[in-house]
Write an enzyme that holds these catalytic residues in place. Structure first.
Site, PDB file in Angstrom:
ATOM      1  N   GLY A 182       0.843  -1.189   0.000  1.00  0.00           N
ATOM      2  CA  GLY A 182       0.000   0.000   0.000  1.00  0.00           C
ATOM      3  C   GLY A 182       0.879   1.240   0.000  1.00  0.00           C
ATOM      4  N   ILE A 184       2.155   3.216   2.493  1.00  0.00           N
ATOM      5  CA  ILE A 184       3.328   3.277   3.380  1.00  0.00           C
ATOM      6  C   ILE A 184       4.412   2.319   2.883  1.00  0.00           C
ATOM      7  N   GLY A 185       3.999   1.100   2.524  1.00  0.00           N
ATOM      8  CA  GLY A 185       4.969   0.099   2.064  1.00  0.00           C
ATOM      9  C   GLY A 185       5.776   0.612   0.886  1.00  0.00           C
ATOM     10  N   LEU A 186       5.091   1.271  -0.062  1.00  0.00           N
ATOM     11  CA  LEU A 186       5.806   1.721  -1.265  1.00  0.00           C
ATOM     12  C   LEU A 186       6.633   2.970  -0.996  1.00  0.00           C
ATOM     13  N   GLU A 203       2.627  -8.893  -0.759  1.00  0.00           N
ATOM     14  CA  GLU A 203       1.266  -8.338  -0.780  1.00  0.00           C
ATOM     15  C   GLU A 203       0.267  -9.478  -0.899  1.00  0.00           C
ATOM     16  N   VAL A 237       1.335 -13.954   4.474  1.00  0.00           N
ATOM     17  CA  VAL A 237       2.355 -14.081   5.519  1.00  0.00           C
ATOM     18  C   VAL A 237       1.699 -14.742   6.734  1.00  0.00           C
ATOM     19  N   HIS A 317      -5.020  16.079   4.862  1.00  0.00           N
ATOM     20  CA  HIS A 317      -5.824  17.205   4.355  1.00  0.00           C
ATOM     21  C   HIS A 317      -7.312  16.923   4.483  1.00  0.00           C
ATOM     22  N   HIS A 440       3.902  26.775 -21.856  1.00  0.00           N
ATOM     23  CA  HIS A 440       4.852  25.832 -22.450  1.00  0.00           C
ATOM     24  C   HIS A 440       6.272  26.254 -22.100  1.00  0.00           C
TER      25      HIS A 440
HETATM   26  P1  FAD Z   1      -3.535  12.157  14.018  1.00  0.00           P
HETATM   27  O1  FAD Z   1      -2.628  12.907  13.150  1.00  0.00           O
HETATM   28  O2  FAD Z   1      -3.276  10.696  14.217  1.00  0.00           O
HETATM   29  O3  FAD Z   1      -3.529  12.914  15.416  1.00  0.00           O
HETATM   30  C1  FAD Z   1      -4.182  12.421  16.525  1.00  0.00           C
HETATM   31  C2  FAD Z   1      -3.487  12.925  17.764  1.00  0.00           C
HETATM   32  O4  FAD Z   1      -4.272  12.596  18.894  1.00  0.00           O
HETATM   33  C3  FAD Z   1      -2.124  12.305  18.010  1.00  0.00           C
HETATM   34  O5  FAD Z   1      -1.159  13.316  18.158  1.00  0.00           O
HETATM   35  C4  FAD Z   1      -2.286  11.499  19.289  1.00  0.00           C
HETATM   36  O6  FAD Z   1      -1.121  11.524  20.105  1.00  0.00           O
HETATM   37  C5  FAD Z   1      -3.422  12.238  19.962  1.00  0.00           C
HETATM   38  N1  FAD Z   1      -4.207  11.417  20.883  1.00  0.00           N
HETATM   39  C6  FAD Z   1      -4.771  10.211  20.661  1.00  0.00           C
HETATM   40  N2  FAD Z   1      -5.480   9.811  21.723  1.00  0.00           N
HETATM   41  C7  FAD Z   1      -5.364  10.803  22.655  1.00  0.00           C
HETATM   42  C8  FAD Z   1      -5.867  10.985  23.950  1.00  0.00           C
HETATM   43  N3  FAD Z   1      -6.687  10.103  24.509  1.00  0.00           N
HETATM   44  N4  FAD Z   1      -5.517  12.111  24.624  1.00  0.00           N
HETATM   45  C9  FAD Z   1      -4.700  13.039  24.060  1.00  0.00           C
HETATM   46  N5  FAD Z   1      -4.209  12.924  22.825  1.00  0.00           N
HETATM   47  C10 FAD Z   1      -4.534  11.812  22.125  1.00  0.00           C
HETATM   48  N6  FAD Z   1      -1.484  11.679   4.981  1.00  0.00           N
HETATM   49  C11 FAD Z   1      -1.391  12.558   3.954  1.00  0.00           C
HETATM   50  O7  FAD Z   1      -2.381  13.242   3.661  1.00  0.00           O
HETATM   51  N7  FAD Z   1      -0.217  12.728   3.268  1.00  0.00           N
HETATM   52  C12 FAD Z   1       0.883  12.007   3.553  1.00  0.00           C
HETATM   53  O8  FAD Z   1       1.908  12.182   2.921  1.00  0.00           O
HETATM   54  C13 FAD Z   1       0.817  11.061   4.606  1.00  0.00           C
HETATM   55  N8  FAD Z   1       1.899  10.343   4.942  1.00  0.00           N
HETATM   56  C14 FAD Z   1       1.818   9.465   5.981  1.00  0.00           C
HETATM   57  C15 FAD Z   1       2.949   8.706   6.293  1.00  0.00           C
HETATM   58  C16 FAD Z   1       2.905   7.810   7.330  1.00  0.00           C
HETATM   59  C17 FAD Z   1       4.143   7.003   7.663  1.00  0.00           C
HETATM   60  C18 FAD Z   1       1.722   7.675   8.105  1.00  0.00           C
HETATM   61  C19 FAD Z   1       1.681   6.733   9.275  1.00  0.00           C
HETATM   62  C20 FAD Z   1       0.601   8.418   7.809  1.00  0.00           C
HETATM   63  C21 FAD Z   1       0.634   9.309   6.731  1.00  0.00           C
HETATM   64  N9  FAD Z   1      -0.484  10.061   6.367  1.00  0.00           N
HETATM   65  C22 FAD Z   1      -0.407  10.931   5.317  1.00  0.00           C
HETATM   66  C23 FAD Z   1      -1.765   9.947   7.086  1.00  0.00           C
HETATM   67  C24 FAD Z   1      -1.914  11.127   8.061  1.00  0.00           C
HETATM   68  O9  FAD Z   1      -0.826  11.139   8.947  1.00  0.00           O
HETATM   69  C25 FAD Z   1      -3.227  11.010   8.834  1.00  0.00           C
HETATM   70  O10 FAD Z   1      -4.297  10.861   7.920  1.00  0.00           O
HETATM   71  C26 FAD Z   1      -3.461  12.247   9.678  1.00  0.00           C
HETATM   72  O11 FAD Z   1      -2.408  12.440  10.581  1.00  0.00           O
HETATM   73  C27 FAD Z   1      -4.778  12.129  10.435  1.00  0.00           C
HETATM   74  O12 FAD Z   1      -4.969  13.265  11.223  1.00  0.00           O
HETATM   75  P2  FAD Z   1      -5.827  13.225  12.561  1.00  0.00           P
HETATM   76  O13 FAD Z   1      -5.812  14.617  13.082  1.00  0.00           O
HETATM   77  O14 FAD Z   1      -7.121  12.576  12.298  1.00  0.00           O
HETATM   78  O15 FAD Z   1      -5.049  12.253  13.542  1.00  0.00           O
HETATM   79  P1  NAI Z   2      -2.849   0.705   2.936  1.00  0.00           P
HETATM   80  O1  NAI Z   2      -4.256   0.398   3.195  1.00  0.00           O
HETATM   81  O2  NAI Z   2      -2.471   1.772   1.979  1.00  0.00           O
HETATM   82  O3  NAI Z   2      -2.114  -0.611   2.391  1.00  0.00           O
HETATM   83  C1  NAI Z   2      -2.088  -1.801   3.102  1.00  0.00           C
HETATM   84  C2  NAI Z   2      -1.680  -2.901   2.154  1.00  0.00           C
HETATM   85  O4  NAI Z   2      -1.464  -4.064   2.915  1.00  0.00           O
HETATM   86  C3  NAI Z   2      -2.755  -3.204   1.121  1.00  0.00           C
HETATM   87  O5  NAI Z   2      -2.172  -3.322  -0.150  1.00  0.00           O
HETATM   88  C4  NAI Z   2      -3.318  -4.530   1.612  1.00  0.00           C
HETATM   89  O6  NAI Z   2      -3.844  -5.337   0.586  1.00  0.00           O
HETATM   90  C5  NAI Z   2      -2.070  -5.139   2.236  1.00  0.00           C
HETATM   91  N1  NAI Z   2      -2.340  -6.195   3.198  1.00  0.00           N
HETATM   92  C6  NAI Z   2      -3.335  -6.251   4.114  1.00  0.00           C
HETATM   93  N2  NAI Z   2      -3.249  -7.399   4.814  1.00  0.00           N
HETATM   94  C7  NAI Z   2      -2.184  -8.060   4.326  1.00  0.00           C
HETATM   95  C8  NAI Z   2      -1.574  -9.299   4.626  1.00  0.00           C
HETATM   96  N3  NAI Z   2      -2.092 -10.103   5.554  1.00  0.00           N
HETATM   97  N4  NAI Z   2      -0.458  -9.683   3.952  1.00  0.00           N
HETATM   98  C9  NAI Z   2       0.056  -8.865   2.975  1.00  0.00           C
HETATM   99  N5  NAI Z   2      -0.499  -7.688   2.641  1.00  0.00           N
HETATM  100  C10 NAI Z   2      -1.590  -7.291   3.307  1.00  0.00           C
HETATM  101  O7  NAI Z   2      -2.201   0.925   4.367  1.00  0.00           O
HETATM  102  P2  NAI Z   2      -0.812   1.556   4.796  1.00  0.00           P
HETATM  103  O8  NAI Z   2       0.159   1.529   3.671  1.00  0.00           O
HETATM  104  O9  NAI Z   2      -0.453   0.891   6.067  1.00  0.00           O
HETATM  105  O10 NAI Z   2      -1.187   3.070   5.070  1.00  0.00           O
HETATM  106  C11 NAI Z   2      -2.185   3.404   6.055  1.00  0.00           C
HETATM  107  C12 NAI Z   2      -2.851   4.700   5.725  1.00  0.00           C
HETATM  108  O11 NAI Z   2      -1.951   5.776   5.860  1.00  0.00           O
HETATM  109  C13 NAI Z   2      -3.356   4.736   4.306  1.00  0.00           C
HETATM  110  O12 NAI Z   2      -4.752   4.551   4.349  1.00  0.00           O
HETATM  111  C14 NAI Z   2      -3.034   6.076   3.784  1.00  0.00           C
HETATM  112  O13 NAI Z   2      -4.199   6.824   3.565  1.00  0.00           O
HETATM  113  C15 NAI Z   2      -2.229   6.751   4.886  1.00  0.00           C
HETATM  114  N6  NAI Z   2      -0.979   7.198   4.272  1.00  0.00           N
HETATM  115  C16 NAI Z   2      -1.056   8.161   3.300  1.00  0.00           C
HETATM  116  C17 NAI Z   2       0.068   8.567   2.650  1.00  0.00           C
HETATM  117  C18 NAI Z   2      -0.043   9.565   1.575  1.00  0.00           C
HETATM  118  O14 NAI Z   2      -1.081  10.209   1.477  1.00  0.00           O
HETATM  119  N7  NAI Z   2       0.973   9.764   0.762  1.00  0.00           N
HETATM  120  C19 NAI Z   2       1.393   8.028   2.966  1.00  0.00           C
HETATM  121  C20 NAI Z   2       1.352   6.987   3.971  1.00  0.00           C
HETATM  122  C21 NAI Z   2       0.197   6.632   4.600  1.00  0.00           C
END
Ligand code: FAD
Ligand code: NAI
Length: 461
Positions: A182, A184-186, A203, A237, A317, A440
């Site tokens: 998905g 994150i993996g890529l 996958e 897996v 966003h 362009h």
């Molecule tokens: P969160 O950002 O998860 O914030 C929730 C906050 O609540 C946290 O700080 C947590 O500590 C706090 N919290 C939880 N429970 C409690 C509690 N009981 N009391 C007090 N505080 C608490 N999205 C994109 O759009 N673009 C990207 O490039 C992107 N890259 C990502 C890369 C990775 C590796 C990961 C894991 C996610 C990525 N995402 C990306 C997804 C994005 O981070 C989330 O969709 C976004 O952060 C969600 O926002 P949120 O405010 O709902 O929650």
């Molecule tokens: P994901 O939902 O994008 O991908 C998970 C992948 O794992 C899928 O391809 C699924 O088929 C596979 N999978 C599930 N169970 C499996 C199994 N048992 N064995 C092998 N493969 C399996 O989830 P991911 O990559 O963990 O990201 C989580 C969320 O974070 C996403 O929903 C994404 O919206 C957000 N995110 C967004 C980013 C961005 O906007 N650029 C960057 C990173 C995360």
């Protein structure tokens, strides 16, 4: 000690802190409760921003290693200082954390450090260094999401990690196994491949990037394989064990793989641990997401929720838009989000970006559509920059020509996609885009040409 507010926000990620600022702008007295020292949530601390810092740096490294010479730029002795790379990443995070602290202060939003728990009747208990009880006329839950794992597989915080560990490994793994092709993996698989790891992606499904337009995902797989990622699709897996510096990954019907690090990236789940939802009367759906109505109101009066914790696309966003819409609806009675034009971007090279429906979704919905495609290989700017992989695809309603979806795989797709989102927000037809003059030489011309291709009148293909 007890303090009273108009609004208490639990969670200071993009959903929570943005909502808090909007509420303060609209005259509310606002508190934000966050249990991590840094603000900005998953996105800033361990998600969007640090992963993009590593993607940017690792791309520079790969360019300098493999592609500069093609252009006559001879670099000698480029080497990797991983500690400095991580320091740069942490610097970016801490600067932006400081920025959010400043914004909260400027807007007179009061920050409370500690775990927040709802007690019902507008009460939130904060268990931190200085425990405090807050009361809010309204409460907004924005607690986000956390990584999930697979049955029988326990991340150990070291060899077997989630994205949180994989953005901070102190050395380049020799062989990294990524479970889940998905987003994150890529993205993170790409970071470590560029830095020198052999990366094998396992996958479960027969394709990568479920949810992404199938033609785009097929093209992406070809390109990523050329770059060196190894995919094993349709792979189940069954267990992962770590012993010393070695991990063993067992799969159904295949020989085990040994490697030195494993990244589990199989999705994320809502974060509602010890939040007091039952006490407050807040119901979850059968997948654990908080249930809300169109105004982001939960089943408990005066309690709202936005962001990852309510499900839908887990994007920063999207969480921000919901935070703003929720507050505006609460205060003014009006709000609007067009979920059909929220862009999604994957920050690999090439980038992958989309807005609106893909072909699968349109086919399933029985919508008759036409499509136009333009390859970056025929775009002058892409040629000059050496970024000829990928294409733009525009999908438009067969009868009305209204744009229904735009899908891009190519360099800077994440910047290009917003033209499509804006056009769709204004109900544009493919002809509208085709008739707009595009400068362009720009990559954006590929969007114009793809729009022209919808009516088979692209000029450069
Ligand atoms: P969160 O950002 O998860 O914030 C929730 C906050 O609540 C946290 O700080 C947590 O500590 C706090 N919290 C939880 N429970 C409690 C509690 N009981 N009391 C007090 N505080 C608490 N999205 C994109 O759009 N673009 C990207 O490039 C992107 N890259 C990502 C890369 C990775 C590796 C990961 C894991 C996610 C990525 N995402 C990306 C997804 C994005 O981070 C989330 O969709 C976004 O952060 C969600 O926002 P949120 O405010 O709902 O929650
Ligand atoms: P994901 O939902 O994008 O991908 C998970 C992948 O794992 C899928 O391809 C699924 O088929 C596979 N999978 C599930 N169970 C499996 C199994 N048992 N064995 C092998 N493969 C399996 O989830 P991911 O990559 O963990 O990201 C989580 C969320 O974070 C996403 O929903 C994404 O919206 C957000 N995110 C967004 C980013 C961005 O906007 N650029 C960057 C990173 C995360």
């Amino acid at each position: 000690m007890s303090e009273a507010f108009d609004l208490v926000v639990v969670g200071a990620g993009p959903g929570g802190y943005v909502a808090a600022i909007r509420a303060a702008q609209l005259g509310m007295k606002v508190a934000v409760v966050e249990r991590e020292k840094q603000l900005g949530g998953t996105c800033l601390r361990v998600g969007c921003i640090p992963s993009k810092a590593l993607l940017e740096t690792s791309e520079l490294y790969e360019q300098s290693q493999k592609h500069f010479a093609e252009r006559g730029l001879i670099m000698q002795g480029v080497s990797l200082d991983i500690a400095q790379m991580m320091k740069h990443k942490e610097g970016v995070v801490s600067t932006l954390d400081g920025g959010i602290q400043g914004l909260l202060k400027k807007n007179k939003v009061e920050r409370f450090f500690g775990h927040g728990k709802l007690k019902g009747n507008g009460v939130v208990e904060v268990a931190g260094d200085a425990p405090v009880t807050l009361t809010g006329k309204k409460i907004l839950i924005a607690t986000g999401s956390v990584s999930t794992s697979l049955p029988g597989i326990q991340p150990d915080g070291d060899r077997i990690g989630t994205s949180t560990e994989a953005i901070a490994w102190p050395e380049v793994p020799e062989h990294l196994v990524v479970i889940g092709a998905g987003v994150i993996g890529l993205e993170l698989g790409t970071v470590w491949r560029r830095l020198g790891s052999q990366v094998t992606v396992l996958e479960y499904l027969p394709r990568i990037l479920p949810g992404v337009d199938e033609q785009v995902a097929t093209e992406a797989k070809k390109i990523f394989e050329k770059q060196g990622l190894i995919f094993r699709l349709g792979t189940k897996v069954t267990s992962v064990m770590a012993s010393g510096k070695t991990c063993t990954v067992q799969m159904e019907g295949a020989e085990p793989i040994t490697c030195d690090r494993v990244l589990i990236s199989v999705g994320r789940k809502p974060c509602t641990d010890n939040l007091g939802l039952e006490d407050a009367g807040v119901q979850k759906d059968n997948r654990g997401f908080i249930q809300v109505n169109a105004g982001y109101q939960t089943t408990a009066s005066g309690v709202y929720a936005v962001g990852d914790v309510i499900g839908g696309a887990m994007l920063a966003h999207k969480a921000e838009e919901e935070g703003i819409a929720c507050i505006e609806k609460m205060v003014t009675g009006h709000s609007h989000i067009n979920y059909g034009t929220i862009p999604a971007v994957i920050y690999t090279q090439p980038e992958i970006a989309s807005t609106g429906a893909n072909e699968d979704a349109l086919r399933q919905a029985g919508v008759k559509y036409k499509s136009g495609r333009f390859n970056f290989s025929a775009n002058g700017r892409a040629r000059a920059a050496g970024h000829t992989d990928g294409f733009v695809k525009v999908l438009a309603d067969e009868a009305t020509d209204r744009v229904l979806g735009v899908h891009i795989i190519g360099a800077h797709a994440g910047e290009l996609i917003h033209e499509a989102s804006v056009a769709m927000e204004f109900g544009a037809s493919s002809e509208d885009i085709a008739r707009c003059c595009h400068a362009h030489p720009t990559l954006s011309e590929a969007i114009k040409e793809a729009a022209m291709a919808v009516d088979k009148r692209a000029i450069h293909s």
